[in-house]
Design a protein around this motif. Structure first.
Motif, PDB file in Angstrom:
ATOM      1  N   PHE A  62       0.718  -1.403  -0.077  1.00 32.87           N
ATOM      2  CA  PHE A  62      -0.040   0.459   0.258  1.00 32.87           C
ATOM      3  C   PHE A  62       1.199   1.349  -0.325  1.00 32.87           C
ATOM      4  O   PHE A  62       0.863   2.384  -0.927  1.00 32.87           O
ATOM      5  N   LYS A  63       1.813   1.436   0.879  1.00 35.52           N
ATOM      6  CA  LYS A  63       2.294   2.616   1.092  1.00 35.52           C
ATOM      7  C   LYS A  63       3.711   2.853  -0.394  1.00 35.52           C
ATOM      8  O   LYS A  63       4.094   3.978  -1.184  1.00 35.52           O
ATOM      9  N   GLN A  64       2.626   1.644  -1.481  1.00 35.32           N
ATOM     10  CA  GLN A  64       4.014   2.718  -2.536  1.00 35.32           C
ATOM     11  C   GLN A  64       3.011   2.408  -3.937  1.00 35.32           C
ATOM     12  O   GLN A  64       3.463   2.565  -5.087  1.00 35.32           O
ATOM     13  N   MET A  65       1.688   2.850  -3.709  1.00 31.66           N
ATOM     14  CA  MET A  65       0.587   2.709  -4.759  1.00 31.66           C
ATOM     15  C   MET A  65       0.635   4.132  -4.859  1.00 31.66           C
ATOM     16  O   MET A  65       0.715   5.141  -4.137  1.00 31.66           O
ATOM     17  N   GLU A 107      -7.758   1.307  10.382  1.00 35.93           N
ATOM     18  CA  GLU A 107      -6.900   2.472  10.630  1.00 35.93           C
ATOM     19  C   GLU A 107      -5.780   2.658   9.461  1.00 35.93           C
ATOM     20  O   GLU A 107      -6.136   3.648   9.169  1.00 35.93           O
ATOM     21  N   CYS A 108      -4.885   1.757   9.317  1.00 36.31           N
ATOM     22  CA  CYS A 108      -3.882   2.053   8.744  1.00 36.31           C
ATOM     23  C   CYS A 108      -4.411   2.380   7.335  1.00 36.31           C
ATOM     24  O   CYS A 108      -4.368   3.648   6.591  1.00 36.31           O
ATOM     25  N   ILE A 109      -5.459   1.502   6.552  1.00 36.71           N
ATOM     26  CA  ILE A 109      -6.118   1.850   5.267  1.00 36.71           C
ATOM     27  C   ILE A 109      -7.292   3.015   5.239  1.00 36.71           C
ATOM     28  O   ILE A 109      -6.757   3.042   4.387  1.00 36.71           O
ATOM     29  N   TYR A 110      -7.758   3.145   5.934  1.00 37.93           N
ATOM     30  CA  TYR A 110      -8.526   4.230   6.338  1.00 37.93           C
ATOM     31  C   TYR A 110      -7.563   6.225   6.778  1.00 37.93           C
ATOM     32  O   TYR A 110      -7.927   7.165   5.670  1.00 37.93           O
TER      33      TYR A 110
END
Length: 180
Positions: A62-65, A107-110
């Motif tokens: 996700f942090k590479q999105m 919490e992370c994805i939100y």
């Protein structure tokens, strides 16, 4: 960092035979032959360890999105990681503790999606409708991911990613279109 991975390896090994909620810090430290003091120097509790290990996944996908991956590619990467670590995720997502991975994942994805949308809209906070849609989508996508892990419905990571993208509410889909 090696010490943290030793603890992660230990808890993953213990999860093969018992549920996360029944595993104790004592079990973890005995399994990897380290001390409780060392454990608590790195983690608050076993759920903090699980969430830290999950964070490694987030960094890989996700942090590479928007940098290396599209939304679809990041989801596929996440689901492949889940398949590779299936026992870990089965146990972690089935924990009933407040500090469970379900809450941490939410919490992370939100926060991730919220930050993208706020940046795109150049605002400090989401409007009520967008926030509601985002909360609903994040909770739903986590629930469907857990369902996929638990029931193994024969969907590939690609198929699950496509379904989750298709399930995006129109307003969110438009706001996240450049990372799709």
């Amino acid at each position: 960092m090696k010490t943290k991975y030793k603890f992660a390896t230990a808890i993953k090994a213990l999860m093969v035979t018992q549920s996360l909620d029944k595993i104790t810090v004592k079990d973890i430290v005995e399994h990897c032959q380290l001390t409780r003091q060392t454990f608590y120097r790195h983690f608050q509790d076993k759920y903090d360890l699980v969430n830290w290990y999950f964070e490694k996944l987030v960094q890989q996908s996700f942090k590479q999105m928007g940098i290396r991956y599209t939304l679809r590619e990041a989801l596929i990467e996440k689901f492949n990681f889940i398949i590779d670590e299936k026992i870990f995720f089965l146990q972690a997502f089935n924990s009933n503790d407040y500090n469970s991975l379900i809450n941490y994942d939410y919490e992370c994805i939100y926060k991730f999606y919220s930050d993208i949308i706020k940046s795109k809209l150049d605002c400090q906070a989401l409007d009520t409708q967008t926030d509601f849609l985002l909360q609903m989508y994040c909770r739903g996508s986590i629930a469907m991911t857990i369902n996929w892990i638990n029931q193994d419905r024969g969907l590939s990571p690609d198929q699950l990613a496509d379904l989750l993208i298709e399930a995006l509410p129109i307003k969110l889909s438009l706001l996240l279109s450049d990372i799709q």
